[in-house]
Design a protein around this motif. Structure first.
Motif, PDB file in Angstrom:
ATOM      1  N   THR A 102       0.837  -1.176   0.000  1.00 39.65           N
ATOM      2  CA  THR A 102       0.000   0.000   0.000  1.00 39.65           C
ATOM      3  C   THR A 102       0.877   1.231   0.000  1.00 39.65           C
ATOM      4  N   THR A 103       0.416   2.273  -0.625  1.00 40.97           N
ATOM      5  CA  THR A 103       1.241   3.471  -0.746  1.00 40.97           C
ATOM      6  C   THR A 103       1.175   4.267   0.530  1.00 40.97           C
ATOM      7  N   ARG A 104       1.839   3.759   1.577  1.00 36.33           N
ATOM      8  CA  ARG A 104       1.950   4.431   2.849  1.00 36.33           C
ATOM      9  C   ARG A 104       3.333   5.030   2.993  1.00 36.33           C
ATOM     10  N   PRO A 105       3.516   5.930   3.981  1.00 31.20           N
ATOM     11  CA  PRO A 105       4.820   6.537   4.165  1.00 31.20           C
ATOM     12  C   PRO A 105       5.897   5.500   4.457  1.00 31.20           C
ATOM     13  N   ALA A 106       7.127   5.778   4.036  1.00 26.16           N
ATOM     14  CA  ALA A 106       8.209   4.806   4.191  1.00 26.16           C
ATOM     15  C   ALA A 106       8.552   4.571   5.639  1.00 26.16           C
ATOM     16  N   SER A 107       8.187   5.479   6.551  1.00 22.78           N
ATOM     17  CA  SER A 107       8.433   5.236   7.959  1.00 22.78           C
ATOM     18  C   SER A 107       7.630   4.072   8.467  1.00 22.78           C
ATOM     19  N   ALA A 108       6.494   3.822   7.862  1.00 18.03           N
ATOM     20  CA  ALA A 108       5.709   2.619   8.132  1.00 18.03           C
ATOM     21  C   ALA A 108       5.404   2.433   9.592  1.00 18.03           C
ATOM     22  N   GLU A 141      -7.871   9.364   0.698  1.00 22.64           N
ATOM     23  CA  GLU A 141      -7.754   8.374   1.766  1.00 22.64           C
ATOM     24  C   GLU A 141      -6.973   8.943   2.951  1.00 22.64           C
ATOM     25  N   ALA A 142      -7.463   8.733   4.176  1.00 21.10           N
ATOM     26  CA  ALA A 142      -6.727   9.074   5.393  1.00 21.10           C
ATOM     27  C   ALA A 142      -5.694   7.978   5.641  1.00 21.10           C
ATOM     28  N   VAL A 143      -4.419   8.338   5.639  1.00 26.46           N
ATOM     29  CA  VAL A 143      -3.369   7.328   5.790  1.00 26.46           C
ATOM     30  C   VAL A 143      -2.596   7.462   7.088  1.00 26.46           C
ATOM     31  N   ASP A 144      -2.758   8.549   7.794  1.00 27.44           N
ATOM     32  CA  ASP A 144      -2.069   8.741   9.063  1.00 27.44           C
ATOM     33  C   ASP A 144      -2.773   9.850   9.820  1.00 27.44           C
ATOM     34  N   GLY A 145      -2.431  10.005  11.085  1.00 28.65           N
ATOM     35  CA  GLY A 145      -3.076  11.069  11.830  1.00 28.65           C
ATOM     36  C   GLY A 145      -2.718  11.058  13.293  1.00 28.65           C
ATOM     37  N   VAL A 146      -3.184  12.088  13.994  1.00 33.70           N
ATOM     38  CA  VAL A 146      -2.980  12.239  15.433  1.00 33.70           C
ATOM     39  C   VAL A 146      -4.281  12.731  16.040  1.00 33.70           C
ATOM     40  N   VAL A 150      -4.953  15.019  10.338  1.00 28.45           N
ATOM     41  CA  VAL A 150      -5.006  13.824   9.498  1.00 28.45           C
ATOM     42  C   VAL A 150      -4.198  14.048   8.231  1.00 28.45           C
ATOM     43  N   GLN A 151      -3.387  13.065   7.882  1.00 26.36           N
ATOM     44  CA  GLN A 151      -2.634  13.083   6.638  1.00 26.36           C
ATOM     45  C   GLN A 151      -3.499  12.433   5.563  1.00 26.36           C
ATOM     46  N   ILE A 152      -3.857  13.223   4.559  1.00 22.13           N
ATOM     47  CA  ILE A 152      -4.741  12.768   3.486  1.00 22.13           C
ATOM     48  C   ILE A 152      -3.936  12.611   2.193  1.00 22.13           C
ATOM     49  N   ASN A 153      -4.156  11.520   1.501  1.00 20.00           N
ATOM     50  CA  ASN A 153      -3.531  11.333   0.197  1.00 20.00           C
ATOM     51  C   ASN A 153      -4.491  11.842  -0.876  1.00 20.00           C
TER      52      ASN A 153
END
Length: 377
Positions: free
Chosen positions: A9-15, A321-326, A335-338
């Motif tokens: 899945t195209t998520r951040p490389a920090s994973a 898509e929401a892929v990360d957040g706090v 929220v980090q949105i793609n």
């Protein structure tokens, strides 16, 4: 985000919240108060990002909040709950961003840790090449404070945990088994998994390689980690747990035709989640899916839809898509949105400050340059 087993899945490389198995292509992943000291970098600051405050209306009544069922454990906190600063109105908390290393580019840039200043600029606080040019069997996972990294080496089949500059390496053998990409439970403890689909063993280990602890056996798929919680999603359910064995199962009642795709964020007390859901499409092509994101109450199961930034995202085109957040102390969200579609080949992220009601309060750009990156924390 697709959390199915052995998927990419195209998520951040920090994973930080990885659901992929090592051996897949790289996927990418807010610490508060990251140290200002670090390696000097020519890109020590970038101009203030484009930013806007908006009075975007909350989603329409009758389609934004729905009752569901939540777990019976009230506000059980994980062993280490990250502090979340209070943030009111359109204020932003301090944000930390990870930018992946570039290979084969003209600049051949190292990986970087950025901190967002009160003025809205991004400053580099740390840079490095933790893997030191070695091939990775999966993504690089960066600790919430941006000081450490963890990955599985492609050739040696071993988990490596090091400082962000690649020093102070600690090696954990994996006996050549297929491995879930590592994720950080907090800035000092890593979660990884060994085995195959439906037979995974989840293991937590300290950043110095000590204190290994088996958390689960016969686990169905690689989990997502956020806020110290370990999440597993089904098509209509989400289950979260922590190292102490606290468990919570949630069955949100979403609009018909939606499938839960992933968990973008979990609050430190496990009460609030940010989840993404999507429509199904023939052949499973994400380019013809519509993403809808929700703030989920883990106790009641109530789901509040987060307003999309663009009216075009209401169409089934694979945006948003929401892929990360706090989850913030005041109940709001970052929220980090793609904003990209699967056909674009690379993400196009925006950071969105949401009210607890799901209304958009403000948006901000991420550091320019390498597109693969994400929030830490």
């Amino acid at each position: 985000m697709n959390l199915g087993p052995f998927t990419y899945t195209t998520r951040p490389a920090s994973a930080r919240r990885s659901g992929a198995i090592a051996g897949t292509a790289a996927l990418l992943l807010l610490a508060f108060g990251a140290a200002a000291c670090g390696t000097a970098d020519p890109k020590a600051a970038v101009p203030a990002p484009a930013e806007s405050a908006t009075a975007t209306a909350a989603p329409s009544a009758g389609d934004t909040s729905a009752a569901g069922t939540g777990g019976s454990v009230q506000d059980a906190a994980p062993a280490v709950a990250p502090a979340r600063p209070a943030a009111g109105s359109t204020q932003w908390p301090q944000l930390t961003w990870y930018t992946a290393e570039e290979h084969g580019q003209k600049q051949n840039d190292p990986a970087r840790i950025w901190r967002r200043t009160p003025a809205g600029t991004w400053q580099v606080v740390r840079s490095g090449r933790p893997e030191n040019g070695k091939a990775l069997n999966g993504p690089l996972a960066v600790s919430p404070d941006g000081r450490r990294a963890a990955w599985v080496e492609g050739s040696a089949r071993q988990l490596v945990i090091s400082a962000f500059d690649g020093t102070k390496r600690h090696v954990i053998p994996t006996q050549g088994q297929q491995t879930c990409a590592p994720s950080w439970l907090d800035s000092g403890r890593v979660l990884y998994g060994l085995g195959r689909e439906k037979e995974l063993t989840l293991i937590a280990v300290n950043a110095d390689g000590t204190g290994q602890k088996v958390l689960a056996t016969h686990y169905p798929k690689c989990p997502t980690v956020s806020g110290g919680w370990i999440a597993q999603v089904g098509a209509q359910t989400v289950a979260i747990g922590d190292e102490r064995g606290v468990r919570r199962a949630i069955s949100p009642r979403l609009p018909a035709g939606l499938v839960i795709g992933g968990v973008a964020a979990i609050s430190g007390n496990g009460r609030t989640l940010v989840i993404s859901a999507h429509t199904t499409s023939p052949g499973g092509c994400g380019c013809s899916e519509r993403f809808r994101n929700y703030r989920l109450d883990a106790v009641s199961g109530a789901a509040i839809e987060l307003a999309p930034l663009d009216s075009a995202w209401k169409q089934a085109t694979g945006h948003g898509e929401a892929v990360d957040g706090v989850v913030l102390a005041d109940g709001g969200l970052v929220v980090q949105i793609n904003a990209a579609t699967p056909a674009d080949g690379a993400p196009a992220y925006r950071l969105v400050r949401y009210a607890a009601s799901g209304r958009v309060l403000a948006t901000a750009s991420v550091p320019a340059g390498q597109p693969w990156g994400g929030l830490l924390g």
